[in-house]
Design a protein around this motif. Structure first.
Motif, PDB file in Angstrom:
ATOM      1  N   ILE A 125       0.856  -1.182   0.000  1.00 53.46           N
ATOM      2  CA  ILE A 125       0.000   0.000   0.000  1.00 53.46           C
ATOM      3  C   ILE A 125       0.890   1.229   0.000  1.00 53.46           C
ATOM      4  N   GLY A 126       0.969   1.893  -1.136  1.00 56.85           N
ATOM      5  CA  GLY A 126       1.821   3.062  -1.259  1.00 56.85           C
ATOM      6  C   GLY A 126       1.037   4.354  -1.118  1.00 56.85           C
ATOM      7  N   GLY A 127       1.737   5.467  -1.246  1.00 55.38           N
ATOM      8  CA  GLY A 127       1.103   6.769  -1.221  1.00 55.38           C
ATOM      9  C   GLY A 127       0.374   7.038  -2.524  1.00 55.38           C
ATOM     10  N   SER A 128      -0.412   8.075  -2.525  1.00 57.95           N
ATOM     11  CA  SER A 128      -1.182   8.445  -3.700  1.00 57.95           C
ATOM     12  C   SER A 128      -0.813   9.850  -4.131  1.00 57.95           C
ATOM     13  N   PRO A 129      -0.244  10.008  -5.331  1.00 53.88           N
ATOM     14  CA  PRO A 129       0.049  11.359  -5.799  1.00 53.88           C
ATOM     15  C   PRO A 129      -1.205  12.196  -5.950  1.00 53.88           C
ATOM     16  N   VAL A 130      -2.319  11.572  -6.304  1.00 52.23           N
ATOM     17  CA  VAL A 130      -3.569  12.315  -6.403  1.00 52.23           C
ATOM     18  C   VAL A 130      -3.966  12.842  -5.029  1.00 52.23           C
ATOM     19  N   ARG A 131      -3.831  11.989  -3.994  1.00 51.76           N
ATOM     20  CA  ARG A 131      -4.171  12.428  -2.639  1.00 51.76           C
ATOM     21  C   ARG A 131      -3.287  13.601  -2.225  1.00 51.76           C
ATOM     22  N   ASP A 132      -2.014  13.560  -2.607  1.00 52.50           N
ATOM     23  CA  ASP A 132      -1.112  14.657  -2.267  1.00 52.50           C
ATOM     24  C   ASP A 132      -1.553  15.959  -2.918  1.00 52.50           C
ATOM     25  N   ILE A 133      -1.969  15.871  -4.166  1.00 53.45           N
ATOM     26  CA  ILE A 133      -2.426  17.071  -4.864  1.00 53.45           C
ATOM     27  C   ILE A 133      -3.702  17.602  -4.234  1.00 53.45           C
ATOM     28  N   LEU A 134      -4.631  16.677  -3.929  1.00 54.95           N
ATOM     29  CA  LEU A 134      -5.918  17.098  -3.398  1.00 54.95           C
ATOM     30  C   LEU A 134      -5.822  17.635  -1.978  1.00 54.95           C
ATOM     31  N   ALA A 135      -4.685  17.415  -1.305  1.00 53.61           N
ATOM     32  CA  ALA A 135      -4.526  17.953   0.045  1.00 53.61           C
ATOM     33  C   ALA A 135      -4.634  19.470   0.058  1.00 53.61           C
ATOM     34  N   VAL A 136      -4.261  20.098  -1.040  1.00 57.51           N
ATOM     35  CA  VAL A 136      -4.301  21.564  -1.094  1.00 57.51           C
ATOM     36  C   VAL A 136      -5.731  22.077  -1.244  1.00 57.51           C
ATOM     37  N   THR A 137      -6.687  21.193  -1.516  1.00 55.34           N
ATOM     38  CA  THR A 137      -8.054  21.659  -1.736  1.00 55.34           C
ATOM     39  C   THR A 137      -8.735  22.071  -0.443  1.00 55.34           C
ATOM     40  N   ALA A 138      -8.073  21.883   0.687  1.00 53.97           N
ATOM     41  CA  ALA A 138      -8.645  22.357   1.950  1.00 53.97           C
ATOM     42  C   ALA A 138      -8.606  23.881   2.048  1.00 53.97           C
ATOM     43  N   ARG A 139      -7.849  24.527   1.168  1.00 54.72           N
ATOM     44  CA  ARG A 139      -7.814  25.986   1.185  1.00 54.72           C
ATOM     45  C   ARG A 139      -9.210  26.538   0.907  1.00 54.72           C
ATOM     46  N   PRO A 140      -9.657  27.547   1.650  1.00 59.06           N
ATOM     47  CA  PRO A 140     -11.040  28.034   1.492  1.00 59.06           C
ATOM     48  C   PRO A 140     -11.338  28.604   0.112  1.00 59.06           C
ATOM     49  N   GLU A 141     -10.316  29.079  -0.590  1.00 62.43           N
ATOM     50  CA  GLU A 141     -10.560  29.643  -1.911  1.00 62.43           C
ATOM     51  C   GLU A 141     -10.783  28.589  -2.992  1.00 62.43           C
ATOM     52  N   VAL A 142     -10.506  27.322  -2.659  1.00 61.43           N
ATOM     53  CA  VAL A 142     -10.698  26.242  -3.630  1.00 61.43           C
ATOM     54  C   VAL A 142     -12.148  25.781  -3.621  1.00 61.43           C
ATOM     55  N   ILE A 143     -12.769  25.759  -4.793  1.00 65.52           N
ATOM     56  CA  ILE A 143     -14.103  25.187  -4.941  1.00 65.52           C
ATOM     57  C   ILE A 143     -13.918  23.698  -5.183  1.00 65.52           C
ATOM     58  N   ASN A 144     -14.390  22.911  -4.231  1.00 68.12           N
ATOM     59  CA  ASN A 144     -13.991  21.502  -4.185  1.00 68.12           C
ATOM     60  C   ASN A 144     -15.101  20.595  -4.694  1.00 68.12           C
ATOM     61  N   PHE A 145     -14.922  20.091  -5.910  1.00 61.26           N
ATOM     62  CA  PHE A 145     -15.802  19.053  -6.447  1.00 61.26           C
ATOM     63  C   PHE A 145     -15.198  17.666  -6.237  1.00 61.26           C
ATOM     64  N   ALA A 146     -14.108  17.588  -5.465  1.00 62.58           N
ATOM     65  CA  ALA A 146     -13.386  16.322  -5.318  1.00 62.58           C
ATOM     66  C   ALA A 146     -13.864  15.505  -4.128  1.00 62.58           C
ATOM     67  N   GLY A 147     -14.487  16.135  -3.166  1.00 64.11           N
ATOM     68  CA  GLY A 147     -14.833  15.425  -1.944  1.00 64.11           C
ATOM     69  C   GLY A 147     -15.973  14.445  -2.131  1.00 64.11           C
ATOM     70  N   GLY A 148     -16.168  13.627  -1.128  1.00 65.14           N
ATOM     71  CA  GLY A 148     -17.307  12.728  -1.093  1.00 65.14           C
ATOM     72  C   GLY A 148     -18.070  12.902   0.205  1.00 65.14           C
TER      73      GLY A 148
END
Length: 403
Positions: free
Chosen positions: A24-47
């Motif tokens: 079980i390795g890391g996820s580059p996508v998860r690393d990128i999406l970590a920045v979506t917690a910024r309030p200015e990001v409109i996040n269609f990635a969450g579930g």
């Protein structure tokens, strides 16, 4: 005997992690999406469900009631199977919806994600073959992979898994089970038709196959008629495990899910749960049961679904203006997700960093595939943003996709 210390440079290494953990390795996508917690990001990635729609007052009142009236019970250990009052309430809800159920048929789990893990423990040996929809809920792929299963995707279309392809795979690969989310699937949002469900049940009955039917989104319907569970079909009754959850209709922080299963599987899952966590937190179970007794959950879900439907419509209304020519998408009748396929020249994983620089995010489709992925796909979640922010997010998405 006197023990002496060896120099640090001659210490033996510690034993390695288990092979399944090392894989079980890391996820580059998860690393990128970590920045979506910024309030200015409109996040269609969450579930995630929309937190402003939680019935916080109702849930708090339920907790206060059980802690004031039965603190010794609420704060004590419980049975592994779950609190009888909650199991009975869930059995009644399933029975009303066309699936006769008793409390003894139900096992309470710490979220439906735990139910998946328990089923993997109870049913899957390392090397067993497991069939999943293609594409498939990502965390299910992780659970079955961690269990050492060989995971194969069943091709399908807008109506769900292809029954002929399923039958061919069952005959050739002799799988242990089929995992499916037939209503408002994650990631595609599609709903398997009643006819297709009957065909899937028939394949399982003829060839000896467990069906794991996961239904976390089924109550979030905006339009159309409810389609009965596969578990309610007579030919599949002895081989279908139905999973449910309060996460999308009450609150995910409660971590309350359940499984309804034939007796042998349920007993095996009880033993597996005893080893995992003894039982799901008592106070959460009692609070959920009190909420069901004192409040109208169906009315609450209807209010949530109405808002989600408006947000889905806002997203559908803006897609054609911002996506490239040749893009396609499905119109979900409910749930939380919308699935987009861009022209084949696009790679949504490679494009994601550029899109995030425009302060908007999606989830690339690639991680949802057990087999060869369609790299031009992406998942959009429409429930956590307002219609106004959805419109602005789509504008940003269109700019980001231009590269």
């Amino acid at each position: 005997m006197t023990l002496t210390s060896a120099p640090a440079d001659v210490f033996a290494p510690v034993p390695p992690l288990a092979a399944r953990a090392r894989s079980i390795g890391g996820s580059p996508v998860r690393d990128i999406l970590a920045v979506t917690a910024r309030p200015e990001v409109i996040n269609f990635a969450g579930g995630l469900p929309a937190p402003e729609l939680f019935d916080a007052e109702g849930v708090a009142a339920a907790f206060r009631a059980v802690l004031e009236e039965a603190p010794a019970q609420a704060l004590q250990y419980s049975t592994t199977e779950g609190e009888p009052t909650l199991r009975a309430a869930l059995a009644a809800r399933m029975s009303v919806r066309g699936l006769p159920t008793t409390a003894d048929d139900v096992l309470i789990t710490t979220g439906s994600q735990q139910a998946l893990s328990l089923l993997a423990t109870a049913l899957v040996e390392p090397g067993d073959t497991v069939l999943v929809e293609e594409p498939c809920y990502l965390a299910a792929l992780q659970v079955f992979g961690f269990a050492g299963a060989r995971v194969l995707g069943v091709p399908g279309d807008a109506d769900g898994p292809d029954p002929e392809a399923l039958a061919e795979l069952v005959v050739r690969e002799r799988p242990k089970l089929l995992y499916t989310v037939p209503t408002f699937q994650n990631p595609t949002g599609r709903t398997v038709s009643a006819e297709r469900r009957a065909e899937v049940a028939s394949v399982a009955a003829r060839h000896g196959l467990w069906i794991v039917e996961d239904d976390p989104y089924g109550e979030l319907r905006f339009e159309g008629e409810r389609v009965p569970w596969i578990a309610a079909r007579e030919e599949a009754a002895d081989r279908t495990v139905l999973l449910g959850s309060f996460s999308k209709v009450m609150a995910p922080g409660l971590r309350l899910g359940w499984l309804r299963a034939p007796a042998a599987v349920r007993r095996a899952c009880v033993v597996a749960k005893q080893a995992a966590d003894l039982h799901t937190p008592t106070v959460n179970q009692l609070a959920a049961a009190r909420y069901l007794a004192d409040r109208d959950l169906d009315a609450h879900v209807a209010r949530v679904a109405a808002v989600y439907g408006e947000r889905r419509d806002a997203m559908l209304a803006g897609l054609s203006e911002v996506l490239p020519e040749g893009a396609s998408w499905q119109r979900p009748e409910g749930g939380m997700f919308l699935w987009v396929r861009l022209p084949s020249a696009y790679d949504t994983t490679a494009l994601l960093p550029e899109v995030v620089r425009h302060d908007v995010a999606y989830v690339p489709g690639t991680p949802f595939y057990a087999g060869t992925p369609d790299r031009a796909t992406l998942r959009l979640c429409f429930v956590t943003e307002t219609p106004e922010r959805i419109a602005e997010g789509l504008r940003r998405l269109g700019e980001g996709l231009k590269g």
